[in-house]
Design an enzyme around this catalytic site. Sequence first.
Site, mmCIF file in Angstrom:
data_model
loop_
_atom_site.group_PDB
_atom_site.id
_atom_site.type_symbol
_atom_site.label_atom_id
_atom_site.label_comp_id
_atom_site.label_asym_id
_atom_site.label_seq_id
_atom_site.Cartn_x
_atom_site.Cartn_y
_atom_site.Cartn_z
ATOM 1 N N TYR A 58 0.825 -1.205 0.000
ATOM 2 C CA TYR A 58 0.000 0.000 0.000
ATOM 3 C C TYR A 58 0.864 1.263 0.000
ATOM 4 O O TYR A 58 0.624 2.191 -0.778
ATOM 5 C CB TYR A 58 -0.910 -0.017 1.227
ATOM 6 N N LYS A 103 1.053 4.149 -2.941
ATOM 7 C CA LYS A 103 0.696 5.543 -2.682
ATOM 8 C C LYS A 103 1.896 6.481 -2.847
ATOM 9 O O LYS A 103 1.722 7.650 -3.230
ATOM 10 C CB LYS A 103 0.096 5.672 -1.283
#
Length: 256
Positions: A164, A168
């Site tokens: 993640y 990002k």
Amino acid sequence: MQKENKQIERDLSGKTAVVTGASRGIGRAIACKLATEGASVVLNYKGSGERAEEVKARIEAEGGTAYLLPCDVADFAACEAFMKEAIGLLGRLDILVNNAGITRDGLLMRMSEEDYDAVLNTNLKGTFHCIRFAARQMIKQRSGRILNISSVSGVLGNAGQANYAASKAGVIGLTKSAAREFAGRGITVNAIAPGFIHTEMTKALPEKVRENAVAQIPLGRFGEAEEVAEAAAFLVSDRAGYMTGQVLHIDGGMAM
């Protein structure tokens, strides 16, 4: 005074927008906010059709215009068809908000290739896909606003979220590169990096994790999706016409 407030609320009157991952959480809040300010909105979703219908009904009940279009943004070809259909419905495209994202948390040494790829494919490649196909229309118009939703995890990193955080962080790099490429065409590209926001994703966190998170936030609380939406509405409006390639942190001070 009342008249002035009404004018501010309709700042996006006549604009058109596509919001990915609009059936819940931050995407839902942004879609509703843009509609409140006068934009016609295409609500993208993948599997939450019933929730997307609820968002559409809410927007229409408040006098707004919304359309539903399902699409897995991780699918290159499907994304091309989706964006073409969205632009056909709207007539033009002024705003793109890339919010669709997933998590498959786990320790790095135990993370499967499948879980790593799934998160990168949706969060990072999905953002690339949507920008690529939306930009065609915006370049023709010589105007547009692109807003990507990153995360404080992409700025600081986070144990148990290697996939993640990587996705990002990649969104931030993509934002800055796209901003440089499109600036001469009248298109701005910015990002928001939310911290811990009250959504279904954070609601699922164990209580101990939530307590530890709050302890790291200088403002001492989780944020609200509507607080992110307020900033999003500004960044996609004409008021932010001289901002591009920026990452706005809405994290209670975590990354200061």
